[in-house]
Motif scaffolding. Sequence first.
Motif, PDB file in Angstrom:
ATOM      1  N   VAL A  23       3.001   2.547   3.715  1.00  0.00           N
ATOM      2  CA  VAL A  23       2.648   2.493   1.673  1.00  0.00           C
ATOM      3  C   VAL A  23       3.903   1.996   1.212  1.00  0.00           C
ATOM      4  CG1 VAL A  23       0.287   2.881   1.129  1.00  0.00           C
ATOM      5  CG2 VAL A  23       2.081   4.840   1.631  1.00  0.00           C
TER       6      VAL A  23
ATOM      7  N   LEU B 204       0.951   6.018  -5.913  1.00  0.00           N
ATOM      8  CA  LEU B 204       0.692   5.115  -5.223  1.00  0.00           C
ATOM      9  C   LEU B 204      -1.589   5.990  -4.996  1.00  0.00           C
ATOM     10  CD1 LEU B 204      -1.253   4.086  -3.212  1.00  0.00           C
ATOM     11  CD2 LEU B 204      -0.406   6.055  -1.120  1.00  0.00           C
TER      12      LEU B 204
ATOM     13  N   VAL C 159       2.087   0.296  -6.697  1.00  0.00           N
ATOM     14  CA  VAL C 159       1.302   0.471  -4.794  1.00  0.00           C
ATOM     15  C   VAL C 159      -0.357   1.271  -4.711  1.00  0.00           C
ATOM     16  CG1 VAL C 159       1.281   0.890  -2.181  1.00  0.00           C
ATOM     17  CG2 VAL C 159       3.225   0.943  -3.350  1.00  0.00           C
TER      18      VAL C 159
ATOM     19  N   ALA D 284       6.602   0.359  -1.970  1.00  0.00           N
ATOM     20  CA  ALA D 284       6.974   1.742  -3.005  1.00  0.00           C
ATOM     21  C   ALA D 284       8.680   1.345  -2.833  1.00  0.00           C
ATOM     22  CB  ALA D 284       6.748   2.849  -2.490  1.00  0.00           C
TER      23      ALA D 284
ATOM     24  N   ALA E 231       1.796   9.196   2.443  1.00  0.00           N
ATOM     25  CA  ALA E 231       0.874   8.664   0.728  1.00  0.00           C
ATOM     26  C   ALA E 231       1.417  10.225   0.334  1.00  0.00           C
ATOM     27  CB  ALA E 231      -0.279   8.211   1.596  1.00  0.00           C
TER      28      ALA E 231
END
Length: 444
Positions: A351, A383, A361, A355, A374
Amino acid sequence: MPAPPTESGARQRLARGLYSAALYALSPLIFRRIWREQVPTHPRRQRLGFGLGVLPPTPRIWLHCASVGEVRAAKALIEALLARYPRHSLLITTMTATGAGQVQALIDAQTETTRPRLAHRFLPLDFPGAARRFVARVKPAMALMFETELWPNLLHACARRGVPVAVVNGRLSERAFSRYRRIRPLMAGALANVDWLAAKSVADAHRFQALGAPRRVSVIGSLKFDVAVSDSRLEESKRSLLGKSDRPVWVAGSTRDGEEALILGAHRALRQRFPQALLILVPRHPQRFDEVAALCEQEGWRTARRSENAAVADDVAVYLGDTLGELATLYAAGDVAFVGGSLVKLGGHNVLEPAALGRPVLCGPSLENFIDVAEPLLQAGALEQVETPAALASAVAALLNDPALANARGQAGIEVIRDHQGALSRTLKGLDALLSRDGEGPVS
């Protein structure tokens, strides 16, 4: 001088012998699967330590990354190694063709000066003879294993030749630890050949030590955070893709089998609110590109393909990213990014890639393999996890409808990455110590 034989050492040798015997017994099945991973420039016999061809000059550092995700995560390390050790060349091995393609993209991006110092080969299967042949032919000044690549016979072959070995960005999930604990003598023997283990977290370090890592273990943080953030060159991606069009665009990257249908369902719901919305769909594996293109057409979506340099006309609803090495460019072309492997139970993907580009995201509920990177993003609001395709459509719509919110989340992601950087410099310092013991440290 070698340490005297011990009962523990005897158990470890027995475990490695049984492991090798099992590999030989399973070799017909192994070859059937591996033989499909063919790259025209790499003969299949590389899987047995043959056909390595002309290698870049010595002294040579060998870095092994399992597949495409590990190569992407190691990009900053690869570039730093080339810069820090100008007298050395760098050989990168992977197990998969997609990983080979990602390495080739890195090679193509090098300057005329550094390109000859970077090469790719396939890692040989971990048969004793293949491991010995590979290490003898490569003659590495140092061997680096990225994350969890602990191949007992390859590590033993390095130890026999006096090659210093480091595990960098060492990662061992709770699930993997539970599996490896059942074969602890084998793993303890493999870890006994590692000179330095650079773990990304305290929990990972403890798991490696519980498996029997007997030598130096350091906690250095995750190399995945050491990525360049908000690359200005990529800010032109949307303009080059769509021209002067201001269509809303979202990207679903690294999608997996069974996930594309769910994403296309979310896209259908999204277009009820944003009729001109464009989905950039990027499957994880190239062997599925045609399959996903057919799925898009079957569901009635007008689709353009990146590999065909197809124009993104106003009636194109899905743009298929069916090339290698361009995921960052495609993420940058979107207003919102979704990271795949997470709506299906596969543990997610990196992820940090979107970013780092300042994009908000989204991901699905399955994120076990990347929870370490994360969690800081989740805590900062950079996120957002969604449980269903309907929730995904709603989350994308909310961000498209509120550019200020999207921008704030994107900036939060960049700040998280900057706050967690530093693992790369700590890793390089530890590698300096390994090379300097043979008089081959960095050029100051």
